[in-house]
Design a protein around this motif. Structure first.
Motif, short mmCIF file in Angstrom:
data_model
loop_
_atom_site.label_atom_id
_atom_site.label_comp_id
_atom_site.label_asym_id
_atom_site.label_seq_id
_atom_site.Cartn_x
_atom_site.Cartn_y
_atom_site.Cartn_z
N LEU A 739 0.85 -1.18 0.00
CA LEU A 739 0.00 0.00 0.00
C LEU A 739 0.89 1.23 0.00
O LEU A 739 1.78 1.36 0.86
N VAL A 740 0.65 2.15 -0.93
CA VAL A 740 1.32 3.45 -0.93
C VAL A 740 0.28 4.48 -0.56
O VAL A 740 -0.69 4.71 -1.31
N THR A 741 0.40 5.07 0.61
CA THR A 741 -0.59 6.05 1.08
C THR A 741 -0.01 7.45 0.95
O THR A 741 1.19 7.67 1.18
N VAL A 742 -0.86 8.42 0.63
CA VAL A 742 -0.40 9.79 0.44
C VAL A 742 -1.51 10.76 0.78
O VAL A 742 -2.68 10.56 0.43
N LEU A 743 -1.15 11.81 1.50
CA LEU A 743 -2.07 12.91 1.80
C LEU A 743 -1.27 14.14 2.12
O LEU A 743 -0.06 14.05 2.43
N ASP A 744 -1.91 15.29 2.03
CA ASP A 744 -1.29 16.55 2.41
C ASP A 744 -1.55 16.77 3.90
O ASP A 744 -2.38 17.57 4.30
N GLY A 745 -0.84 16.01 4.70
CA GLY A 745 -0.99 16.04 6.14
C GLY A 745 -0.07 14.99 6.72
O GLY A 745 0.74 14.38 6.00
N HIS A 746 -0.17 14.75 8.01
CA HIS A 746 0.75 13.81 8.64
C HIS A 746 0.52 12.40 8.10
O HIS A 746 -0.61 11.91 8.03
N PRO A 747 1.60 11.68 7.71
CA PRO A 747 1.44 10.36 7.10
C PRO A 747 0.79 9.34 8.02
O PRO A 747 0.21 8.36 7.54
N ALA A 748 0.86 9.54 9.34
CA ALA A 748 0.26 8.57 10.26
C ALA A 748 -1.25 8.47 10.10
O ALA A 748 -1.86 7.48 10.52
N ALA A 749 -1.87 9.48 9.48
CA ALA A 749 -3.32 9.45 9.29
C ALA A 749 -3.76 8.28 8.42
O ALA A 749 -4.89 7.81 8.53
N LEU A 750 -2.88 7.79 7.54
CA LEU A 750 -3.20 6.64 6.69
C LEU A 750 -2.29 5.44 6.92
O LEU A 750 -2.60 4.33 6.47
N ALA A 751 -1.18 5.63 7.60
CA ALA A 751 -0.21 4.55 7.75
C ALA A 751 -0.77 3.35 8.50
O ALA A 751 -0.33 2.21 8.28
N TRP A 752 -1.77 3.56 9.33
CA TRP A 752 -2.37 2.48 10.12
C TRP A 752 -3.07 1.44 9.24
O TRP A 752 -3.36 0.33 9.70
N LEU A 753 -3.36 1.79 7.98
CA LEU A 753 -4.08 0.86 7.11
C LEU A 753 -3.36 -0.48 6.97
O LEU A 753 -3.99 -1.52 6.71
N GLY A 754 -2.04 -0.48 7.13
CA GLY A 754 -1.30 -1.72 7.04
C GLY A 754 -1.65 -2.72 8.13
O GLY A 754 -1.42 -3.93 7.98
N SER A 755 -2.21 -2.22 9.23
CA SER A 755 -2.56 -3.12 10.34
C SER A 755 -3.86 -3.87 10.10
O SER A 755 -4.14 -4.84 10.80
N VAL A 756 -4.67 -3.39 9.15
CA VAL A 756 -5.99 -3.98 8.96
C VAL A 756 -5.88 -5.42 8.47
O VAL A 756 -6.50 -6.34 9.02
N ARG A 757 -5.08 -5.65 7.43
CA ARG A 757 -4.92 -7.00 6.89
C ARG A 757 -3.46 -7.41 6.74
O ARG A 757 -3.14 -8.38 6.06
N GLY A 758 -2.57 -6.65 7.36
CA GLY A 758 -1.16 -7.02 7.35
C GLY A 758 -0.41 -6.59 6.11
O GLY A 758 0.70 -7.09 5.86
#
Length: 804
Positions: A739-758
């Motif tokens: 998963l490559v996540t991107v937003l104009d804000g702190h990356p932690a806002a989307l980085a947690w997505l990796g925990s959903v299904r590994g």
């Protein structure tokens, strides 16, 4: 103790029997509040071994004032913000009125019991305004008065008389800057029907307050158009002043420092006599005056301040006969009637077992009857019950109001344009609502801290006008001067313009968002501010959500995409604030059609309550709440599409596939908000090289995360097969997909997505302060541009293949 200018209004002397009952009830309130705290700290099991606390001294200084208010002065339409540290006094009063259960008092500051500070959402008794973060409840009474007048002048109420918005204020609370900000805003809007009763006990948490503080209070409030009423002397003191030597005694009291007065209060009658004899004993009549009192009587005389004298308090409060705002400075003693009264260290002081035994004997409370409503009082219980049953404030029971929901149309006005920013789309949707003149539009109240035009509310305001008590014409329009803004002011206006103070904005939203509860009239408040300055009002935002106020707030513009403005105007952490703030559903749409769906859902979400929601919904959806929109000024190409119902549901749930992945896909790009163009460009670049890759649009990291947390808890506690929307979204991807996540804000806002299904995540975002530049320069420098996304995709693919 110098006498300030001003004197209380007076009326005829209250009936003596009435006074006697109120004095008896004040004794009972003092007892119950002190015993509630004692029980919590010394008698109840404490498995943690942590001090419970409870502020017996802060309670004692307000017992007379609160007894007079709740049992005599207040009416059902009045609303009160109680000084946080006087919470046990409030709970004791509610108990005597039959609005509080003794079990709640027994569990004070314990799980499920009466709260440490009055809470609309956590307490079971009749709390009007939550307090706790000092100064905010005080300010809210001013904004609640403005909202009360707004709904009345617009004809949205049933014509009932206006209530008085009363704040019981600790003198140290005046140090909070938000109080001064609120005073200035109240002056601008000609605030009415507000009483701030200052518990002037001259002590803060750590020390004795500065001498002559009241003089500064006087000048501050008078400059803001308030009447200042001072309750300094009780009736005993006034009688003594009329005797020979009385003028000298009064002059000594007026000149004594706060520290000396407090120290003598703690030491008692003998110390008073010695000090007064040394200082003014040679003045004519003083020795003879002091000789009339034994030490106990002398102590009672010197502590007979206005705020502790029931007759003085009632005369002053009943003497108010107009709606001008009132600052009532009530001189009191912190810990009045307790063994540590006046001591500068008494803020956190709690009576020990021996002191409580003596206190119990003094109040005539038999062992085993500590919780009885009338134990220890000489007035017959039947008389007290009859008196309490007739108390005007509580005659109709609980006073929390309600209002029916406002219908939300199936579609909101759709902005036209192939290239739009979400901020522009937001303004156009509201402008369209203003044109349609439906019931939804009629219940909207917009507000902004002097950024109305720059946040695209101008069109709405042109059509709906600015709220003001008086009708005021637009001078530029009258003078035929060209202007895009037609800002006439009138009582029917639907925009409340504020100065640049974000605390005021969020406290106004707290009041407006509770209009249905406080005044029985539903408003749908919509506010705008610059997104980075949410942090300036964060305490007040949290306070508004804690009270379960309902509103929509648009933080715009946001991120480093506000490129030329520089780091001071560029938000980074606000996506994380939106995720963490309870009571607030946070969204960051990329496209205007998404925004329309979210706003439509949001207006309905504001009006939910737990009793009307499906039992299968997760907690936030059951209860409803407020909505935060993080919007951008970056125009982007709008997709040519018609959203179906399923996609709309996914937008509200937090995300949908803009480009569906193939089953077992090895890569997905996940984006939020204004970076949609570079995410789409990157996806199109890799689409042929990585067939089956997906492009996931996250409209709300907050909603996705909350849904996932709710499903996880359900599986842990109920053992069922609950799944979350985010789990369903990510299910098509290969278990080891990148998963490559991107937003104009702190990356932690989307980085947690990796925990959903590994899945392995490569998170792009902004972690450091921004700076001025072009959008392309900054996106490149902070690595949220197309090239950075492609680099992250390459790294994700390489990592996946290395681990296979």
């Amino acid at each position: 103790m110098t006498q300030p200018a001003g004197a209380p209004a007076t009326t005829d002397r209250p009936d003596e029997k009435h006074l006697a009952i109120l004095r008896a009830l004040a004794r009972k309130v003092l007892w119950l509040s002190a015993w509630t705290i004692h029980n919590a700290n010394h008698l109840r099991d404490n498995p943690d071994g942590v001090k419970v606390g409870g502020h017996q001294a802060s309670c004692a200084s307000l017992t007379t004032l609160m007894t007079a208010l709740y049992f005599d002065v207040l009416r059902p339409e009045d609303r009160v913000a109680v000084k946080p540290h006087a919470s046990p006094v409030f709970h004791a009063i509610q108990y005597l009125l039959g609005q509080q259960d003794v079990d709640q008092l027994r569990r004070f500051r314990g799980y499920g019991g009466a709260q440490a500070y009055p809470s609309r959402t956590k307490d079971t008794d009749d709390v009007d305004i939550s307090t706790g973060s000092v100064g905010l409840g005080v300010a809210m009474t001013a904004f609640a008065s403005l909202i009360q007048d707004h709904v009345r002048l617009r004809g949205l109420t049933d014509g009932e008389p206006p209530g008085r918005m009363v704040a019981l204020v600790g003198d140290a609370e005046l140090d909070e800057g938000n109080v001064s900000e609120a005073l200035l805003e109240g002056w601008k809007h000609d605030v009415r029907n507000v009483w701030w009763i200052i518990d002037y006990n001259r002590q803060s948490l750590d020390a004795v307050v500065s001498d002559r503080l009241f003089g500064q209070i006087d000048r501050l409030f008078e400059a803001m158009g308030w009447d200042v009423i001072t309750l300094k002397y009780g009736k005993q003191q006034e009688a003594a002043f009329r005797q020979p030597g009385g003028e000298a005694l009064k002059d000594w009291i007026d000149r004594a420092s706060n520290a000396l007065y407090s120290a003598l209060v703690f030491q008692g009658g003998a110390a008073w006599r010695a000090q007064l004899t040394a200082d003014i004993g040679d003045r004519p009549g003083v020795a003879e005056l002091l000789a009339q009192y034994d030490d106990e009587q002398l102590h009672a005389l010197m502590t007979n301040l206005g705020g502790h004298d029931m007759e003085t308090v009632l005369e002053a409060l009943h003497g108010i006969d107009d709606d001008r705002p009132k600052c009532i400075i009530a001189y009191t003693i912190k810990g009045h009637g307790l063994p540590f009264a006046g001591h500068k260290d008494n803020h956190a002081g709690i009576m020990n077992a021996e002191q409580m035994d003596a206190f119990k004997q003094r109040h005539g409370v038999p062992d085993g009857r500590e919780w009885d409503r009338f134990a220890g009082l000489e007035t017959p219980a039947d008389e007290l019950r009859a008196f309490l049953d007739a108390v005007p404030f509580a005659r109709d029971g609980r006073r929390d109001r309600s209002a029916p929901p406002v219908a939300v149309p199936e579609r909101l006005p759709a902005p036209s344009g192939a290239r739009l920013s979400t901020q522009e789309g937001f303004g156009k949707i509201l402008d369209g609502l203003a044109r349609e003149d439906g019931e939804l539009a009629n219940r909207i109240l917009t507000c902004s801290p002097d950024v109305t035009v720059s946040t695209n509310l101008g069109g709405w305001v042109n059509r709906r006008g600015i709220w003001d008590r008086q009708r005021r014409s637009d001078v530029f329009r009258d003078q035929k001067l060209a202007s895009a803004h037609q800002w006439a002011m009138a009582p029917e206006g639907q925009h409340l313009e504020l100065g640049i103070a974000e605390n005021n904005l969020f406290i106004l939203l707290a009041a407006a968002g509770l209009s249905h509860r406080l005044f029985g009239t539903r408003l749908l408040p919509v506010a705008t501010l610059y997104d980075p300055f949410i942090k300036r009002g964060l305490d007040a935002l949290n306070y508004a959500c804690y009270q379960d106020a309902r509103f929509i707030v648009a933080g715009t513009p946001s991120g480093i995409t506000l490129a030329p403005e520089g780091g001071a105007h560029q938000s980074i952490a606000t996506p994380l604030i939106g995720m963490a703030q309870d009571g607030l559903a946070a969204f960051e749409p990329a496209f205007v059609d998404e925004l329309e769906v979210i706003l439509r859902w949001g207006f309905e979400y504001l009006q939910r309550d737990a009793s009307a929601a499906p039992a299968t919904d997760w907690l936030r959806d059951v209860e409803g709440g407020s909505v935060y929109l993080r919007l951008s000024t970056r125009p982007v190409e709008q997709p040519d599409r018609t959203l179906d119902a399923a996609t709309e549901r996914r937008i509200v749930a937090g995300g949908y596939w803009l480009r569906e992945p193939a089953p077992g896909a090895e890569l997905a790009i996940v984006y939020t908000g204004a970076v949609a163009p570079q995410a789409l460009e990157a996806f199109e670049t890799i689409a042929e090289e990585v067939p089956g890759a997906g492009l996931l649009a996250v409209t709300s990291a907050d909603r996705l995360n909350a849904g996932w947390t709710a499903a996880t808890k359900a599986r842990q506690t109920q053992g069922d097969g609950a799944t979350a929307p985010v789990e369903d979204l990510l299910a098509p991807l290969a278990p080891d997909a990148g998963l490559v996540t991107v937003l104009d804000g702190h990356p932690a806002a989307l980085a947690w997505l990796g925990s959903v299904r590994g899945h392995r995540v490569h998170a792009l975002g902004v972690e450091h302060f921004g700076q001025s530049g072009t959008v392309s320069d900054l996106h490149s420098a902070y690595r949220i541009d197309t090239e950075a996304i492609l680099d992250a995709c390459a790294a994700a693919l390489l990592e996946r293949r290395r681990h296979r």
